[in-house]
Design a protein around this motif. Structure first.
Motif, PDB file in Angstrom:
ATOM      1  N   GLY A  55       0.790  -1.221   0.000  1.00  0.00           N
ATOM      2  CA  GLY A  55       0.000   0.000   0.000  1.00  0.00           C
ATOM      3  C   GLY A  55       0.815   1.261   0.000  1.00  0.00           C
ATOM      4  O   GLY A  55       0.448   2.257   0.617  1.00  0.00           O
ATOM      5  N   LYS A  56       1.949   1.272  -0.680  1.00  0.00           N
ATOM      6  CA  LYS A  56       2.838   2.429  -0.658  1.00  0.00           C
ATOM      7  C   LYS A  56       2.518   3.460  -1.740  1.00  0.00           C
ATOM      8  O   LYS A  56       3.188   4.471  -1.844  1.00  0.00           O
ATOM      9  N   GLY A  57       1.529   3.199  -2.560  1.00  0.00           N
ATOM     10  CA  GLY A  57       1.184   4.140  -3.604  1.00  0.00           C
ATOM     11  C   GLY A  57       0.534   5.390  -3.045  1.00  0.00           C
ATOM     12  O   GLY A  57       0.138   5.445  -1.876  1.00  0.00           O
ATOM     13  N   THR A  58       0.406   6.416  -3.874  1.00  0.00           N
ATOM     14  CA  THR A  58      -0.224   7.664  -3.467  1.00  0.00           C
ATOM     15  C   THR A  58      -1.716   7.449  -3.259  1.00  0.00           C
ATOM     16  O   THR A  58      -2.407   7.006  -4.174  1.00  0.00           O
ATOM     17  N   PRO A  59      -2.254   7.767  -2.083  1.00  0.00           N
ATOM     18  CA  PRO A  59      -3.693   7.626  -1.869  1.00  0.00           C
ATOM     19  C   PRO A  59      -4.484   8.468  -2.866  1.00  0.00           C
ATOM     20  O   PRO A  59      -4.186   9.641  -3.086  1.00  0.00           O
ATOM     21  N   PHE A  60      -5.497   7.851  -3.451  1.00  0.00           N
ATOM     22  CA  PHE A  60      -6.303   8.448  -4.514  1.00  0.00           C
ATOM     23  C   PHE A  60      -7.774   8.390  -4.124  1.00  0.00           C
ATOM     24  O   PHE A  60      -8.248   7.377  -3.604  1.00  0.00           O
ATOM     25  N   LEU A  61      -8.505   9.480  -4.412  1.00  0.00           N
ATOM     26  CA  LEU A  61      -9.945   9.498  -4.182  1.00  0.00           C
ATOM     27  C   LEU A  61     -10.662   9.998  -5.424  1.00  0.00           C
ATOM     28  O   LEU A  61     -10.414  11.112  -5.893  1.00  0.00           O
ATOM     29  N   GLY A  62     -11.567   9.180  -5.963  1.00  0.00           N
ATOM     30  CA  GLY A  62     -12.424   9.591  -7.063  1.00  0.00           C
ATOM     31  C   GLY A  62     -13.802   9.937  -6.532  1.00  0.00           C
ATOM     32  O   GLY A  62     -14.338   9.215  -5.682  1.00  0.00           O
ATOM     33  N   ILE A  63     -14.374  11.048  -6.999  1.00  0.00           N
ATOM     34  CA  ILE A  63     -15.671  11.509  -6.517  1.00  0.00           C
ATOM     35  C   ILE A  63     -16.686  11.487  -7.656  1.00  0.00           C
ATOM     36  O   ILE A  63     -16.437  12.056  -8.727  1.00  0.00           O
ATOM     37  N   CYS A  64     -17.827  10.845  -7.438  1.00  0.00           N
ATOM     38  CA  CYS A  64     -18.915  10.740  -8.412  1.00  0.00           C
ATOM     39  C   CYS A  64     -18.404  10.112  -9.719  1.00  0.00           C
ATOM     40  O   CYS A  64     -18.001   8.959  -9.715  1.00  0.00           O
TER      41      CYS A  64
ATOM     42  N   GLY B  88     -33.928   1.912  -5.158  1.00  0.00           N
ATOM     43  CA  GLY B  88     -34.594   0.934  -6.007  1.00  0.00           C
ATOM     44  C   GLY B  88     -33.720  -0.261  -6.311  1.00  0.00           C
ATOM     45  O   GLY B  88     -34.206  -1.309  -6.733  1.00  0.00           O
ATOM     46  N   LEU B  89     -32.429  -0.116  -6.104  1.00  0.00           N
ATOM     47  CA  LEU B  89     -31.449  -1.183  -6.244  1.00  0.00           C
ATOM     48  C   LEU B  89     -30.223  -0.765  -5.428  1.00  0.00           C
ATOM     49  O   LEU B  89     -30.041   0.417  -5.131  1.00  0.00           O
ATOM     50  N   PRO B  90     -29.371  -1.722  -5.057  1.00  0.00           N
ATOM     51  CA  PRO B  90     -28.182  -1.366  -4.281  1.00  0.00           C
ATOM     52  C   PRO B  90     -27.196  -0.575  -5.134  1.00  0.00           C
ATOM     53  O   PRO B  90     -26.886  -0.961  -6.263  1.00  0.00           O
ATOM     54  N   ILE B  91     -26.704   0.529  -4.587  1.00  0.00           N
ATOM     55  CA  ILE B  91     -25.761   1.390  -5.286  1.00  0.00           C
ATOM     56  C   ILE B  91     -24.449   1.417  -4.503  1.00  0.00           C
ATOM     57  O   ILE B  91     -24.436   1.855  -3.352  1.00  0.00           O
ATOM     58  N   PRO B  92     -23.337   0.937  -5.069  1.00  0.00           N
ATOM     59  CA  PRO B  92     -22.064   1.093  -4.375  1.00  0.00           C
ATOM     60  C   PRO B  92     -21.784   2.577  -4.130  1.00  0.00           C
ATOM     61  O   PRO B  92     -21.746   3.372  -5.065  1.00  0.00           O
ATOM     62  N   ALA B  93     -21.624   2.944  -2.865  1.00  0.00           N
ATOM     63  CA  ALA B  93     -21.454   4.345  -2.504  1.00  0.00           C
ATOM     64  C   ALA B  93     -20.015   4.690  -2.151  1.00  0.00           C
ATOM     65  O   ALA B  93     -19.577   5.821  -2.357  1.00  0.00           O
ATOM     66  N   ILE B  94     -19.283   3.722  -1.592  1.00  0.00           N
ATOM     67  CA  ILE B  94     -17.863   3.897  -1.292  1.00  0.00           C
ATOM     68  C   ILE B  94     -17.146   2.621  -1.700  1.00  0.00           C
ATOM     69  O   ILE B  94     -17.527   1.527  -1.283  1.00  0.00           O
ATOM     70  N   VAL B  95     -16.116   2.750  -2.525  1.00  0.00           N
ATOM     71  CA  VAL B  95     -15.309   1.606  -2.924  1.00  0.00           C
ATOM     72  C   VAL B  95     -13.850   1.877  -2.572  1.00  0.00           C
ATOM     73  O   VAL B  95     -13.434   3.033  -2.466  1.00  0.00           O
ATOM     74  N   ALA B  96     -13.094   0.810  -2.394  1.00  0.00           N
ATOM     75  CA  ALA B  96     -11.662   0.964  -2.118  1.00  0.00           C
ATOM     76  C   ALA B  96     -10.932  -0.305  -2.522  1.00  0.00           C
ATOM     77  O   ALA B  96     -11.447  -1.416  -2.344  1.00  0.00           O
ATOM     78  N   GLU B  97      -9.767  -0.110  -3.066  1.00  0.00           N
ATOM     79  CA  GLU B  97      -8.869  -1.213  -3.421  1.00  0.00           C
ATOM     80  C   GLU B  97      -7.450  -0.681  -3.299  1.00  0.00           C
ATOM     81  O   GLU B  97      -7.067   0.256  -3.999  1.00  0.00           O
ATOM     82  N   GLY B  98      -6.668  -1.264  -2.404  1.00  0.00           N
ATOM     83  CA  GLY B  98      -5.320  -0.758  -2.185  1.00  0.00           C
ATOM     84  C   GLY B  98      -5.351   0.666  -1.692  1.00  0.00           C
ATOM     85  O   GLY B  98      -6.050   0.996  -0.729  1.00  0.00           O
ATOM     86  N   CYS B  99      -4.641   1.547  -2.373  1.00  0.00           N
ATOM     87  CA  CYS B  99      -4.614   2.961  -1.972  1.00  0.00           C
ATOM     88  C   CYS B  99      -5.578   3.794  -2.806  1.00  0.00           C
ATOM     89  O   CYS B  99      -5.524   5.027  -2.768  1.00  0.00           O
ATOM     90  N   ARG B 100      -6.464   3.139  -3.548  1.00  0.00           N
ATOM     91  CA  ARG B 100      -7.420   3.829  -4.411  1.00  0.00           C
ATOM     92  C   ARG B 100      -8.820   3.706  -3.830  1.00  0.00           C
ATOM     93  O   ARG B 100      -9.277   2.603  -3.507  1.00  0.00           O
ATOM     94  N   ALA B 101      -9.505   4.835  -3.697  1.00  0.00           N
ATOM     95  CA  ALA B 101     -10.860   4.832  -3.148  1.00  0.00           C
ATOM     96  C   ALA B 101     -11.747   5.730  -3.985  1.00  0.00           C
ATOM     97  O   ALA B 101     -11.268   6.579  -4.750  1.00  0.00           O
TER      98      ALA B 101
END
Length: 225
Positions: free
Chosen positions: A83-92, A183-196
């Protein structure tokens, strides 16, 4: 700490940057927050944030046009090495670009950082719900991830602010920290490694958004399995 909000003509940059500044202040962290598409600034940042408004395909083209895609893939790709990569956050839409593909205005390849494909939420209209999905919705935590540091201080059932007609379908439970129901399940927060990523707009989600951003600024991915 240097935080770069990535400018790729994806929109919503100034409000995202301002929310990060407020979150840093609230969390007692010293941080400079810049909006930039300069490859050197992006490559040397301590945290990267990719906001997004508009269509999946247009946003992906904007990211590729800036030449930043390979840089993002490179600086965040060390997740397999503790997990040494740069933490990343994508929005919408920034989160949606993390998927394998998107079908908004055609078929488009995504970054492929999380499993699943971004598709229109057609089923919700049959249930009498409108698209786009606009407004506050509850966030429900995947219990296997309830101790994840990105969720620190947040409570199950708190609200995030959503604006979207497309959502990640076929997400893996191991990568989905929280979901919403429309009306259906919506993934609201995802994360894998240092990417969220968040499907909801953290910059519009008041205290919940600021708490989440504060967690992201403190996040040390290698410290969490």
């Amino acid at each position: 700490m240097r935080v770069v909000v990535i400018d790729y003509d994806g929109g919503n940059l100034a409000s995202a940057a301002q929310a990060v500044r407020r979150a840093a202040q609230q969390a007692g962290l010293k941080a400079t927050v810049d909006i930039s598409r300069d490859p050197e600034h992006v490559a040397s940042a301590d945290r990267l944030i990719l906001p997004g408004q508009g269509a999946f395909g247009d946003c992906m083209k904007g990211l590729e046009k800036t030449g930043l895609r390979p840089i993002l893939e490179g600086v965040t790709a060390e997740r397999a090495l503790g997990g040494k990569g740069t933490p990343f956050l994508g929005i919408c839409v920034g989160m949606q670009l993390m998927a394998e593909s998107g079908t908004e205005h055609g078929q488009h390849k995504g970054l492929g950082w999380v499993k699943g494909h971004v598709k229109r939420m057609d089923g919700v209209e049959a249930a009498g719900l409108r698209l786009p999905h606009i407004g506050w919705n509850n966030l429900y935590f995947n219990q296997r991830h309830h101790a994840h540091p990105l969720l620190d201080g947040l409570e199950d059932g708190w609200h995030g602010y959503f604006v979207h007609s497309y959502a990640l379908m076929g997400a893996e439970a191991a990568q989905c920290l929280a979901s919403a129901d429309y009306g259906l399940p919506i993934p609201a927060i995802v994360a894998e490694g240092c990417r969220a990523g968040t499907q909801f707009h953290v910059e519009k989600s008041q205290d919940v958004g600021l708490r989440f951003l504060g967690n992201f600024l403190r996040w040390k991915p290698g410290m969490h399995s």
